[in-house]
Scaffold this motif. Structure first.
Motif, PDB file in Angstrom:
ATOM      1  N   VAL A   1      23.613 -37.211 128.335  1.00  0.00           N
ATOM      2  CA  VAL A   1      23.093 -38.538 127.989  1.00  0.00           C
ATOM      3  C   VAL A   1      22.221 -38.441 126.748  1.00  0.00           C
ATOM      4  O   VAL A   1      22.345 -39.233 125.809  1.00  0.00           O
ATOM      5  CB  VAL A   1      22.299 -39.141 129.177  1.00  0.00           C
ATOM      6  CG1 VAL A   1      21.529 -40.378 128.742  1.00  0.00           C
ATOM      7  CG2 VAL A   1      23.232 -39.472 130.321  1.00  0.00           C
ATOM      8  N   LYS A   2      21.337 -37.456 126.725  1.00  0.00           N
ATOM      9  CA  LYS A   2      20.435 -37.287 125.578  1.00  0.00           C
ATOM     10  C   LYS A   2      21.198 -36.987 124.303  1.00  0.00           C
ATOM     11  O   LYS A   2      20.781 -37.382 123.221  1.00  0.00           O
ATOM     12  CB  LYS A   2      19.413 -36.192 125.869  1.00  0.00           C
ATOM     13  CG  LYS A   2      18.412 -36.596 126.939  1.00  0.00           C
ATOM     14  CD  LYS A   2      17.477 -35.475 127.265  1.00  0.00           C
ATOM     15  CE  LYS A   2      16.346 -35.449 126.273  1.00  0.00           C
ATOM     16  NZ  LYS A   2      15.318 -34.464 126.608  1.00  0.00           N
ATOM     17  N   ALA A   3      22.323 -36.311 124.429  1.00  0.00           N
ATOM     18  CA  ALA A   3      23.130 -35.984 123.261  1.00  0.00           C
ATOM     19  C   ALA A   3      24.022 -37.155 122.841  1.00  0.00           C
ATOM     20  O   ALA A   3      24.670 -37.097 121.803  1.00  0.00           O
ATOM     21  CB  ALA A   3      23.983 -34.754 123.553  1.00  0.00           C
ATOM     22  N   GLY A   4      24.080 -38.211 123.655  1.00  0.00           N
ATOM     23  CA  GLY A   4      24.848 -39.395 123.304  1.00  0.00           C
ATOM     24  C   GLY A   4      26.278 -39.396 123.804  1.00  0.00           C
ATOM     25  O   GLY A   4      27.067 -40.261 123.427  1.00  0.00           O
ATOM     26  N   TYR A   5      26.638 -38.471 124.671  1.00  0.00           N
ATOM     27  CA  TYR A   5      28.002 -38.401 125.175  1.00  0.00           C
ATOM     28  C   TYR A   5      28.213 -39.265 126.412  1.00  0.00           C
ATOM     29  O   TYR A   5      29.360 -39.532 126.772  1.00  0.00           O
ATOM     30  CB  TYR A   5      28.383 -36.952 125.499  1.00  0.00           C
ATOM     31  CG  TYR A   5      28.371 -36.071 124.285  1.00  0.00           C
ATOM     32  CD1 TYR A   5      29.248 -36.303 123.235  1.00  0.00           C
ATOM     33  CD2 TYR A   5      27.472 -35.024 124.168  1.00  0.00           C
ATOM     34  CE1 TYR A   5      29.230 -35.504 122.099  1.00  0.00           C
ATOM     35  CE2 TYR A   5      27.454 -34.224 123.043  1.00  0.00           C
ATOM     36  CZ  TYR A   5      28.331 -34.472 122.014  1.00  0.00           C
ATOM     37  OH  TYR A   5      28.304 -33.683 120.886  1.00  0.00           O
ATOM     38  N   ALA A   6      27.142 -39.688 127.057  1.00  0.00           N
ATOM     39  CA  ALA A   6      27.256 -40.485 128.281  1.00  0.00           C
ATOM     40  C   ALA A   6      26.131 -41.519 128.319  1.00  0.00           C
ATOM     41  O   ALA A   6      25.131 -41.388 127.607  1.00  0.00           O
ATOM     42  CB  ALA A   6      27.173 -39.579 129.505  1.00  0.00           C
TER      43      ALA A   6
END
Length: 171
Positions: free
Chosen positions: A148-153
């Protein structure tokens, strides 16, 4: 930003002012009854709006009355003052404070979680991730939060059960 959840049953200032105008028809206190102030609403009705003085003063107090009523209603519905569901704020706080970096793509758990999400239409809960991978709850949750933090979810809640789910829009 208001959502449909926060609009259900909420009083409006304009409606309260229209009810205040009932005093022109000698029906005082309707605006107070509308905002849940039953005792003072009845007092206003039987005393002609405290002999007109209370009715005039209420012109300034109506916006505050509506805000108080809506705050009480949100609290009864289990909503935060801003109208968000309580678990949404907790999710945001958890993601913002999680310290570990995103693992490399060679991480077998990350790949297993992505495959599990793909079989479920791009959505996955922590429990489903544990069942699919056999990893611990803490390890699965930490990996999902890193994604989530990396923007994938994205983190969402199931509309029926309220379960926290991780949604992978690319799958």
């Amino acid at each position: 930003m208001e959502t449909n959840v926060t609009r259900i049953g909420m009083n409006k200032v304009g409606t309260a002012y229209l009810l205040w105008l009932g005093c022109l028809l000698q029906v005082h206190g309707l605006h107070r009854l509308y905002n849940g102030k039953i005792l003072t609403g009845l007092l206003w009705m039987f005393s002609f709006g405290l002999f007109g003085f209370g009715q005039i003063i209420d012109l300034l107090l109506i916006p505050n009355m509506v805000d108080q009523h809506n705050s009480k209603l949100r609290a009864r519905q289990g909503l935060l003052p801003e109208g968000a569901l309580p678990n949404q704020a907790v999710i945001q706080r958890v993601v913002a404070t999680h310290p570990t970096p995103l693992p490399p793509t060679s991480n077998p758990l990350l790949v297993q979680l992505l495959r599990a999400a793909e079989t479920r239409g791009g959505k996955l809960s922590v429990t489903q991730g544990v069942m699919e991978t056999g990893a611990s709850f803490a390890h699965v949750e930490a990996t999902l939060i890193q994604m989530v933090k990396a923007g994938y979810a994205d983190i969402t809640n199931d509309p029926e059960t309220g379960v926290v789910t991780y949604e992978f829009k690319e799958l």
